[in-house]
Design an enzyme around this catalytic site. Structure first.
Site, mmCIF file in Angstrom:
data_model
loop_
_atom_site.group_PDB
_atom_site.id
_atom_site.type_symbol
_atom_site.label_atom_id
_atom_site.label_comp_id
_atom_site.label_asym_id
_atom_site.label_seq_id
_atom_site.Cartn_x
_atom_site.Cartn_y
_atom_site.Cartn_z
ATOM 1 N N LEU A 254 -0.951 -1.074 -4.519
ATOM 2 C CA LEU A 254 -2.391 -0.481 -4.113
ATOM 3 C C LEU A 254 -2.307 1.068 -3.782
ATOM 4 O O LEU A 254 -1.049 1.331 -2.976
ATOM 5 C CB LEU A 254 -2.616 -1.050 -2.830
ATOM 6 C CG LEU A 254 -3.424 -2.516 -2.776
ATOM 7 C CD1 LEU A 254 -2.572 -3.533 -3.189
ATOM 8 C CD2 LEU A 254 -4.055 -2.916 -1.506
ATOM 9 N N LEU B 240 0.808 -1.168 0.130
ATOM 10 C CA LEU B 240 0.074 0.012 -0.034
ATOM 11 C C LEU B 240 0.904 1.273 -0.063
ATOM 12 O O LEU B 240 1.739 1.320 0.653
ATOM 13 C CB LEU B 240 -0.904 -0.160 1.333
ATOM 14 C CG LEU B 240 -1.559 1.336 1.630
ATOM 15 C CD1 LEU B 240 -2.780 1.794 0.633
ATOM 16 C CD2 LEU B 240 -2.305 1.296 2.945
ATOM 17 N N SER B 241 0.751 2.213 -0.793
ATOM 18 C CA SER B 241 1.169 3.612 -0.974
ATOM 19 C C SER B 241 2.651 3.293 -1.120
ATOM 20 O O SER B 241 3.097 3.074 -2.159
ATOM 21 C CB SER B 241 0.732 4.242 0.440
ATOM 22 O OG SER B 241 1.157 5.469 0.210
ATOM 23 N N ALA B 242 3.465 3.772 0.099
ATOM 24 C CA ALA B 242 4.830 3.571 -0.381
ATOM 25 C C ALA B 242 5.235 2.140 -0.351
ATOM 26 O O ALA B 242 6.075 1.663 -1.094
ATOM 27 C CB ALA B 242 5.729 4.152 0.976
#
Length: 333
Positions: free
Chosen positions: A170, A146-148
């Site tokens: 994601l 997720l994200s980073a």
């Protein structure tokens, strides 16, 4: 020194403004693993293994977002629930404050995303440990984040296409989008700066020379993400369809629950190589679906959106729900 100063000045401000993700506190579940091998990125390894898991089981590497930790991400994503249900190991790398003040994986640092170096090399060591220590199947290793963590997932798929059969990104960004913190912020907010061929060239440059077999990729993003511009999902689609030699036109479109639209991009034989999931109205989050139903997973938490269980859809696409040691094969239309 310059990068350290940038982190001290910029990253706390980004967190305060909501630009970097925050997550749940640590919880019981995954177990810390030490001495897993070379660790040039100075990461920590956690693992979740169902009781009685036999050898030959798959591995899913799950990467948290900024300020999150392995245990919290395990709960929110639901990967351990699915591991209990289907039988696989979950490897959860954890960032430490000494590497990044807000425990973001350093997806924008060339020294951390280059094959054989930094954080990606540490995660590669964790996979190798799972294969040797747990007898895991090296042909069924997957990654999601997720994200980073999503951006790092994409970087791992590019740097180690010979290790990961497939993966999901994601709320992340394309490979090669940034090479320092300033360009990382620009990458998160502005997209569409390169052609599909240029995006694909960044993946090929990161991979071993002569690579011809590429991982399958799924991309998840919410339409109301104010942290990572949703157009990054289109850039990721362009990047990986071009890597696979496919047009940027879906072979199939399916409406899923919670306003989710799935586009599949397949080759001439109908083998799905890239899948995008667009979740209407979702902000910066990983989709989950807490509950006890067969397609549900995860726990309520900040930066997890109660929509659909992305881990379930990815797991089924990767064949994790198939019993026994069936070889990995991509989904088909």
């Amino acid at each position: 020194m310059r990068r350290a100063l940038l982190r001290l000045l910029l990253v706390p401000a980004l967190v305060a403004a909501g630009v970097l993700t925050a997550g749940p506190a640590a919880a019981a579940g995954p177990v810390r693993v030490t001495d897993f091998g070379p660790n040039p990125g100075a990461l920590e390894m956690y693992a979740y293994r169902p009781a009685g898991l036999p050898s030959g089981a798959p591995v899913v590497v799950a990467l948290h977002g900024c300020t999150q930790d392995a245990a919290g991400y395990a709960l929110g994503s639901g990967w351990p629930e699915l591991a209990d249900r289907w039988g696989f190991t979950v490897v959860l790398p954890q960032q430490v404050a000494a590497n990044n003040a807000n425990r973001c994986f350093n997806w924008f640092e060339p020294g951390d995303v280059t094959r054989g170096r930094g954080e990606v090399a540490s995660i590669r060591s964790m996979v190798a440990h799972a294969v040797t220590a747990y007898g895991a199947d090296p042909g069924r290793v997957f990654v999601s984040g997720l994200s980073a963590g999503g951006a790092m997932s994409a970087a791992l798929l590019a740097a180690y296409p010979d290790v990961f059969a497939a993966g999901s990104v994601l709320a992340g960004v394309p490979v090669g989008c940034a090479d320092d913190l300033f360009s990382a912020v620009a990458c998160m907010t502005v997209s569409g700066q390169r052609t599909p061929g240029q995006w694909a060239a960044a993946v090929r440059a990161a991979a071993p020379a002569g690579t011809t077999e590429w991982p399958e990729v799924s991309v998840w993003h919410g339409t109301d993400d104010r942290t990572v511009n949703p157009a990054n999902a289109l850039d990721l689609r362009d990047q990986w369809t071009a890597v696979h030699g496919l047009p940027q036109v879906p072979a199939s479109t399916t409406a899923l629950p919670a306003g989710t639209t799935r586009h599949r991009y397949a080759d001439a034989d109908g083998t799905v190589r890239v899948t995008t999931y667009t979740v209407a109205g979702m902000g910066h989050a990983a989709p989950n679906d807490p509950g006890t139903g067969p397609r549900q997973c995860g726990r309520p938490a900040q930066y997890f959106a109660d929509t659909v269980c992305s881990s379930w859809y990815d797991g089924v696409s990767w064949g994790l729900d198939r019993p026994g040691g069936a070889p990995y094969r991509p989904a088909r239309l």
